[in-house]
Design a protein around this motif. Structure first.
Motif, short mmCIF file in Angstrom:
data_model
loop_
_atom_site.label_atom_id
_atom_site.label_comp_id
_atom_site.label_asym_id
_atom_site.label_seq_id
_atom_site.Cartn_x
_atom_site.Cartn_y
_atom_site.Cartn_z
N SER A 35 -21.18 -4.37 -20.18
CA SER A 35 -21.08 -2.69 -20.77
C SER A 35 -20.10 -1.74 -20.86
O SER A 35 -19.94 -0.83 -21.12
CB SER A 35 -22.55 -2.18 -19.83
OG SER A 35 -23.95 -2.99 -19.36
N THR A 36 -18.91 -2.26 -20.25
CA THR A 36 -18.21 -0.79 -20.00
C THR A 36 -16.92 -1.90 -21.13
O THR A 36 -16.23 -1.57 -20.71
CB THR A 36 -17.49 -1.19 -18.18
OG1 THR A 36 -17.35 -2.20 -17.87
CG2 THR A 36 -19.01 0.09 -18.00
N ARG A 37 -17.22 -3.72 -20.82
CA ARG A 37 -16.01 -4.30 -21.32
C ARG A 37 -14.55 -4.14 -20.25
O ARG A 37 -13.17 -3.76 -21.29
CB ARG A 37 -15.75 -3.31 -23.19
CG ARG A 37 -17.03 -3.39 -24.03
CD ARG A 37 -16.58 -3.15 -25.59
NE ARG A 37 -17.52 -2.76 -26.27
CZ ARG A 37 -17.60 -3.96 -26.96
NH1 ARG A 37 -17.29 -5.53 -26.74
NH2 ARG A 37 -18.95 -4.10 -27.57
N GLU A 38 -14.29 -3.69 -19.44
CA GLU A 38 -14.00 -3.89 -18.56
C GLU A 38 -14.23 -5.54 -17.64
O GLU A 38 -14.20 -4.80 -16.84
CB GLU A 38 -13.54 -2.41 -17.44
CG GLU A 38 -12.93 -1.53 -18.44
CD GLU A 38 -12.55 -0.30 -18.13
OE1 GLU A 38 -12.33 -0.88 -16.71
OE2 GLU A 38 -11.81 0.69 -18.34
N PRO A 39 -13.66 -6.19 -18.12
CA PRO A 39 -14.70 -7.53 -17.56
C PRO A 39 -13.47 -7.72 -15.99
O PRO A 39 -13.81 -7.92 -14.85
CB PRO A 39 -13.90 -8.80 -17.98
CG PRO A 39 -13.61 -8.32 -19.30
CD PRO A 39 -13.32 -6.66 -19.70
N PHE A 40 -11.88 -7.10 -16.24
CA PHE A 40 -10.63 -7.60 -14.99
C PHE A 40 -11.47 -6.67 -14.17
O PHE A 40 -11.25 -7.08 -12.60
CB PHE A 40 -9.72 -6.95 -15.53
CG PHE A 40 -8.26 -7.75 -14.37
CD1 PHE A 40 -7.82 -8.90 -13.99
CD2 PHE A 40 -7.51 -6.15 -14.05
CE1 PHE A 40 -7.26 -8.61 -13.39
CE2 PHE A 40 -7.05 -6.73 -13.10
CZ PHE A 40 -6.79 -8.10 -12.66
N LEU A 41 -11.81 -5.25 -13.89
CA LEU A 41 -12.01 -3.97 -13.08
C LEU A 41 -13.01 -5.30 -12.61
O LEU A 41 -13.18 -5.48 -11.11
CB LEU A 41 -12.54 -3.24 -13.28
CG LEU A 41 -12.97 -2.46 -12.53
CD1 LEU A 41 -11.97 -1.89 -11.42
CD2 LEU A 41 -13.27 -0.32 -12.96
N PHE A 42 -14.55 -5.18 -12.38
CA PHE A 42 -15.59 -5.80 -12.11
C PHE A 42 -15.65 -7.26 -11.33
O PHE A 42 -15.40 -7.45 -10.33
CB PHE A 42 -17.15 -5.61 -12.55
CG PHE A 42 -17.11 -3.86 -13.25
CD1 PHE A 42 -18.01 -3.98 -11.85
CD2 PHE A 42 -16.48 -3.79 -14.17
CE1 PHE A 42 -18.08 -2.23 -12.74
CE2 PHE A 42 -17.00 -2.97 -14.85
CZ PHE A 42 -17.51 -1.54 -14.14
N TYR A 43 -14.63 -7.97 -12.57
CA TYR A 43 -15.07 -9.47 -11.83
C TYR A 43 -13.70 -9.51 -10.43
O TYR A 43 -13.53 -10.19 -10.17
CB TYR A 43 -14.18 -10.30 -13.08
CG TYR A 43 -15.62 -10.72 -13.71
CD1 TYR A 43 -17.03 -11.15 -12.98
CD2 TYR A 43 -14.97 -10.46 -14.91
CE1 TYR A 43 -17.84 -11.82 -13.84
CE2 TYR A 43 -16.56 -11.18 -15.70
CZ TYR A 43 -18.51 -11.37 -15.22
OH TYR A 43 -18.78 -11.92 -15.91
N GLY A 44 -13.14 -8.60 -10.43
CA GLY A 44 -11.73 -8.51 -10.03
C GLY A 44 -12.57 -8.01 -8.35
O GLY A 44 -11.92 -8.35 -7.09
N VAL A 45 -13.22 -6.98 -8.09
CA VAL A 45 -14.54 -6.79 -6.95
C VAL A 45 -15.26 -7.89 -6.99
O VAL A 45 -15.07 -7.36 -4.88
CB VAL A 45 -15.29 -5.33 -7.86
CG1 VAL A 45 -16.06 -5.41 -6.42
CG2 VAL A 45 -14.39 -4.84 -7.42
N VAL A 46 -15.48 -8.61 -7.48
CA VAL A 46 -16.41 -9.45 -6.39
C VAL A 46 -14.91 -10.98 -6.23
O VAL A 46 -15.88 -11.31 -4.98
CB VAL A 46 -16.69 -10.64 -8.18
CG1 VAL A 46 -17.22 -11.89 -7.43
CG2 VAL A 46 -17.65 -9.74 -8.10
N VAL A 47 -14.16 -10.77 -6.80
CA VAL A 47 -12.63 -11.85 -5.91
C VAL A 47 -12.86 -11.09 -4.77
O VAL A 47 -12.46 -11.41 -3.73
CB VAL A 47 -11.30 -11.62 -7.14
CG1 VAL A 47 -10.39 -12.59 -5.83
CG2 VAL A 47 -12.01 -12.24 -8.54
#
Length: 235
Positions: free
Chosen positions: A193-205
């Motif tokens: 939705s936000t086109r910021e995969p690095f941010l959200f997948y970074g949170v998962v990491v």
């Protein structure tokens, strides 16, 4: 740009809910696998007989199939499996299998033999003299298992149990492919939705790293306590 920068509430709540689902899935699966693994280890302790052969076949199947395939089989085919098991008893209903139940069943199925093998090896390493002494003292068989054999075997197997917990925790990421809204699935929706995969997948990491690190730290502390008790009893 923070997690709450998108929409009224952002995706912070969704990520927290997904993290809770991930933790619940890991805990439920591990507890069930530990209980069934303990039972399997006790029943297959002697390397012969029908129980041992059935256990070996099950272990070969469970450890030879990828976890993701087991999840898919139980999620998409769970209804048919349950129907096939109940049909001989005259039950014709086809109950729907919730994603959480399918995921817990799949991870339990995969990790039970690993825990069983660990505990079986630990039981075989408990000094035989203690079992013989308990039998000479006419200690009931149930008390021998609960107060002599299993406590020592669990202490021996403890490091391996912790390692399997960490591996199982990482395998929970696979359930997002089967429709369960865990942390990975929530991050996927947010990043799309936000086109910021690095941010959200970074949170998962970060979540998995911190959770695993906290687990290992607590486990090491508990291991030192167990070792102190053994050294104190041997002094």
């Amino acid at each position: 740009m923070g997690l709450l920068a998108y929409g009224a509430d952002g995706y912070g709540d969704e990520l927290l809910d997904g993290a809770l689902v991930t933790v619940q899935l890991a805990v439920f699966s591990y507890l069930l696998a530990a209980i069934l693994g303990t039972l399997m280890a006790v029943l297959t302790l002697k390397p012969h007989g029908l129980r041992w052969m059935i256990g070996r076949v099950y272990a070969s199947v469970a450890t030879g199939i990828p976890s993701l395939l087991v999840i898919f089989l139980l999620y998409y085919g769970g209804t048919e499996i349950v129907h096939a098991l109940l049909a001989p008893f005259g039950v014709e209903e086809r109950p729907a299998i919730p994603p959480m139940a399918a995921a817990v069943a799949a991870l339990t199925f995969v990790y039970t033999p690993y825990l069983a093998d660990l505990l079986r090896s630990a039981l075989q390493n408990v000094p035989k003299g203690q079992l013989e002494a308990a039998e000479v003292l006419s200690v009931p068989r149930r008390q021998i298992w609960l107060k002599v054999l299993l406590p020592q075997a669990l202490r021996i197997a403890y490091p391996g149990f912790v390692n399997i917990w960490v591996v199982l925790l990482k395998d929970t990421a696979l359930v997002s492919l089967a429709g369960l809204t865990d942390l990975i699935a929530a991050a996927k929706v947010a990043s799309g939705s936000t086109r910021e995969p690095f941010l959200f997948y970074g949170v998962v990491v970060v979540f998995f790293i911190l959770f695993s690190a906290a687990t290992i730290r607590l486990a090491n502390r508990q291991s030192r306590r167990l070792d102190r008790g053994v050294r104190a009893s041997e002094a």
